[in-house]
Design a protein around this motif. Structure first.
Motif, PDB file in Angstrom:
ATOM      1  N   GLU A 328       0.834  -1.204   0.000  1.00  0.00           N
ATOM      2  CA  GLU A 328       0.000   0.000   0.000  1.00  0.00           C
ATOM      3  C   GLU A 328       0.866   1.251   0.000  1.00  0.00           C
ATOM      4  O   GLU A 328       1.848   1.337   0.743  1.00  0.00           O
ATOM      5  CB  GLU A 328      -0.929   0.019   1.217  1.00  0.00           C
ATOM      6  N   SER A 483      -6.911  -1.477  -5.351  1.00  0.00           N
ATOM      7  CA  SER A 483      -7.729  -0.726  -4.394  1.00  0.00           C
ATOM      8  C   SER A 483      -8.732   0.131  -5.153  1.00  0.00           C
ATOM      9  O   SER A 483      -8.551   0.421  -6.340  1.00  0.00           O
ATOM     10  CB  SER A 483      -6.849   0.153  -3.501  1.00  0.00           C
ATOM     11  N   SER A 493      -3.123   0.463  -3.596  1.00  0.00           N
ATOM     12  CA  SER A 493      -2.503  -0.832  -3.318  1.00  0.00           C
ATOM     13  C   SER A 493      -2.257  -1.600  -4.611  1.00  0.00           C
ATOM     14  O   SER A 493      -2.978  -1.443  -5.601  1.00  0.00           O
ATOM     15  CB  SER A 493      -3.371  -1.662  -2.370  1.00  0.00           C
TER      16      SER A 493
END
Length: 722
Positions: A328, A483, A493
């Motif tokens: 992330e 993400s 991410s």
């Protein structure tokens, strides 16, 4: 009254002058000096860009006029490239170099977006124009070729002609001589469409092609040999058409690289003083001049990547030969993305490979020596700013871990340290079967090959300029974002598998994935030297002059057409084995967020495949939660290829089991998505869908195949494959 009129006039003149000054600032006056190494930015490919830097003289005689450029430089051959990943650019450079060194032609390479094309028809018969054109995605031109491709195909312009090729001397391009090579992947529906269409269009406009149209196939892994075969036939035809004299190729550098007598290393903090300090002129791998000066500010793009904090790294699965990492990035409000986009990771080579390479060419002890460059050929456009160091160039700008080309071995042979090494390099460079057996199939990188050929003796005779000109540029690696921007705009991410390719003497390490693994190991607080992970290699994570702080990486966003339907009520069908699941995690998270806010969302059917549910089922726990959130709006179908020792089950097998539901959803206007392996999986999924539609609707298979193709054209069937 007359006085007032005069004053009014004076005021108006002053206002006009002030306005003109305001809008011309930085263009006609107060300009940045042209010796600014980053005056032009880094271009569309970040680290891998061939943007010319001032110290190399690249900004001198800057013009977008092709004819003027050729006149200024005395060139009679210009090789344009349309390149997305750097491969087409590499072939263009090699073609240009051989034309000069073997046949005495005065050749240059050029980025298609650097020129205008209105006067392409004014080039004389003594000029030859080359096109090395990659096809990107579903039959699209590369980013740098879009404007040219639209221009040359504009039927509303003066270039418009009849539908048939023309031999009329009055045709728009009747004086143009051209050569062309296309790069593509036969796993895609529109294989090599850009190269093929451009060849047809040029002939239609009356241009004369020298030699045959050539194309390479990355899907079959034959790109290199396809290029070499075409290139040899091309020069035979070129010799006959233009009366060329061939002579033994001898390396002629385009740039002279020399040492300044100073040393510098990335750990040296003496340069981090005032932004305009004299010491700041030495580049040690900073992505651009803003970062070199400590001026971190947007807008952020390929030429000015954002230094994103790696806020989280966690392992999704691990076995002795591979692992999968969730990463992330904290981007705050600095970087904007939408669900389905790609994250470009600006990378570097590992410490181990940098050391191996520098030792093989005899520069390890001089790695921190500061070097400068003086252009010999004013059209040469290097990929790095100067002054810099040997270590910096090798670490941040050269693709030293990529596949070795047979042509490179033939060209580097004259610089061999021994006669035996020279003979071996020439043998492998001339014998494609021997090269395939001894080099290509082992995924051997250049340092390993040279070391093996010489028995470990350094190749100290190889000019550094030769390596800079011959090796591909290190370019960003792209990852599907896993993400959702609707769930959290401030975090991005990605999901990456770290895997090694086993060779007889060593394991080839992925450059970007192992960079992420090293980041995870260090974030976990493990001493890298004591890590027992067999995949682990080590990187200079602190970055140049410590500017990355050990936990930041340069990134930018590449926009994608791989998007959810604008209408959330539309059903979606997703096929994503392995890390192909990544964008669908984002899709489903977005739909779950929409449902949570009261939006009516369509049915979602997700097919996921991996080896074993207890080994590599990524995000396994999260899927259970999503199924609970979305209820009957979401169905996940799994396929495990290593559970049954007799029968391997893949996503296409499970699709057949859900044939009725797939057909029903497609009739309701469902969007169909595929992400993952292009060489086999994507093809078989497409064939399976066609069979399902044929069986369920009672139509011929050929009609169903045409229906699937039309869905692709309508962007209802979308692929994000590699």
């Amino acid at each position: 009254m007359a006085l007032l009129d005069s004053l009014d006039f004076i005021v108006l003149v002053l206002v006009g002058v002030a306005t003109l000054a305001f809008f011309t600032k930085g263009k006609l006056w107060a300009k940045e000096p042209e010796t600014d190494p980053y005056a032009g930015g880094l271009g569309s490919q970040g680290f891998g860009s061939t943007t010319s830097f001032g110290s190399f003289g690249g900004n001198s005689n800057k013009t977008r006029d092709i004819t003027k450029k050729l006149e200024q430089t005395g060139k009679n051959v210009i090789i344009f490239y349309g390149s997305q990943t750097g491969t087409a650019e590499d072939y263009a450079n090699r073609l240009s170099k051989e034309a000069t060194q073997r046949y005495g032609l005065k050749s240059m390479t050029a980025d298609l977006e650097d020129y205008d094309y209105e006067n392409l028809n004014s080039l004389g018969d003594d000029i030859v124009v080359g096109f090395v054109m990659a096809t990107y995605g579903e039959g699209e031109p590369t980013d740098n070729a879009v404007n040219f491709y639209e221009f040359i195909n504009d039927d509303s312009s003066e270039w418009a002609e009849s539908d048939e090729p023309s031999a009329d001397p009055d045709s728009p391009l009747s004086s143009l001589n051209y050569v062309i090579f296309g790069l593509g992947n036969n796993t895609y529906e529109h294989y090599n469409e850009i190269g093929r269409n451009l060849d047809k269009r040029l002939k239609k406009l009356g241009a004369k092609r020298i030699g045959d149209y050539g194309e390479g196939d990355d899907g079959q892994g034959t790109m290199e040999e396809d290029y070499l075969a075409w290139k040899d036939d091309l020069f035979s035809a070129w010799k006959e058409a233009k009366g060329l004299d061939e002579h033994e190729a001898k390396y002629e550098p385009s740039v002279k690289i020399s040492e300044t007598g100073e040393t510098a290393s990335s750990e040296d903090s003496s340069s981090v003083a005032e932004p305009d300090a004299e010491a700041m002129s030495v580049y040690l791998g900073e992505p651009n001049k803003k970062i070199l000066r400590g001026e971190i500010k947007g807008p952020y793009n390929a030429g000015n990547p954002f230094l994103a904090n790696v806020s989280e790294t966690r392992e999704l699965f691990h076995d002795p030969k591979r692992s999968c990492i969730h990463v992330e990035f904290d981007v705050g409000t600095n970087v904007k993305y939408t669900t389905g986009d790609h994250l470009a990771l600006h990378i570097q080579n590992s410490d181990e490979e940098v050391e191996r390479f520098l030792k093989v060419i005899g520069l390890w002890d001089k790695r921190h020596n500061v070097i400068k460059a003086k252009p010999i050929d004013p059209t040469y456009k290097p990929s790095f700013p100067v002054p810099t160091t040997y270590d910096t160039v090798v670490r941040y700008y050269l693709e030293i871990n990529g596949a070795v080309s047979r042509q490179l071995l033939a060209f580097i042979a004259p610089f061999a340290p021994t006669e035996t090494a020279k003979k071996e390099a020439l043998r492998l460079g001339s014998d494609k079967n021997a090269f395939a057996d001894e080099v290509a199939k082992h995924y051997t990188n250049i340092a390993h090959v040279l070391s093996k050929l010489s028995g470990g003796e350094p190749w100290t005779n190889v000019p550094f300029s030769f390596l800079v000109e011959s090796l591909p540029h290190l370019i960003p690696r792209y990852y599907s974002i896993s993400s959702s921007s609707l769930v959290d705009k401030s975090k991005i991410s990605i999901t990456a598998v770290v895997e090694s390719l086993e060779a007889p003497e060593y394991a080839i390490k992925g450059v970007a994935t192992n960079l992420l693994l090293d980041m995870k190991i260090k974030k976990d607080g493990v001493d890298p030297s004591k890590s027992k992970d067999p995949q682990a290699v080590h990187y200079e994570l602190s970055g140049p002059r410590g500017k990355f702080g050990g936990h930041k990486l340069p990134v930018h966003i590449r926009r994608s057409n791989f998007k959810l339907p604008s209408d959330p009520k539309k059903p979606i069908i997703m096929i994503g084995p392995g890390t192909g699941l990544a964008p669908f995690r984002a899709f489903v998270m977005e739909r779950a967020k929409q449902a949570e806010s009261g939006t009516d969302v369509g049915q979602q059917l997700l097919f996921f495949g991996c080896r074993n549910p207890n080994e590599d089922f990524i995000y396994k726990e999260q899927w259970a939660g999503i199924e609970k959130e979305l209820g009957d709006k979401f169905t996940m179908v799994t396929a495990f290829s290593r559970v049954d020792p007799v029968q391997k089950v893949y996503v296409q097998h499970r699709m057949q089991e859900y044939a009725k539901q797939i057909n029903d959803l497609m009739q309701q206007g469902a969007y169909f998505y595929v992400c993952g392996d292009a060489s086999r999986m994507a093809r078989e999924v497409q064939a399976t869908l066609a069979k399902i539609l044929s069986d369920q609707r009672g139509i011929p298979l050929s009609s169903a195949e045409q229906l699937v193709k039309s869905l692709k054209v309508q962007n209802v069937y979308q692929e994000d494959v590699w």
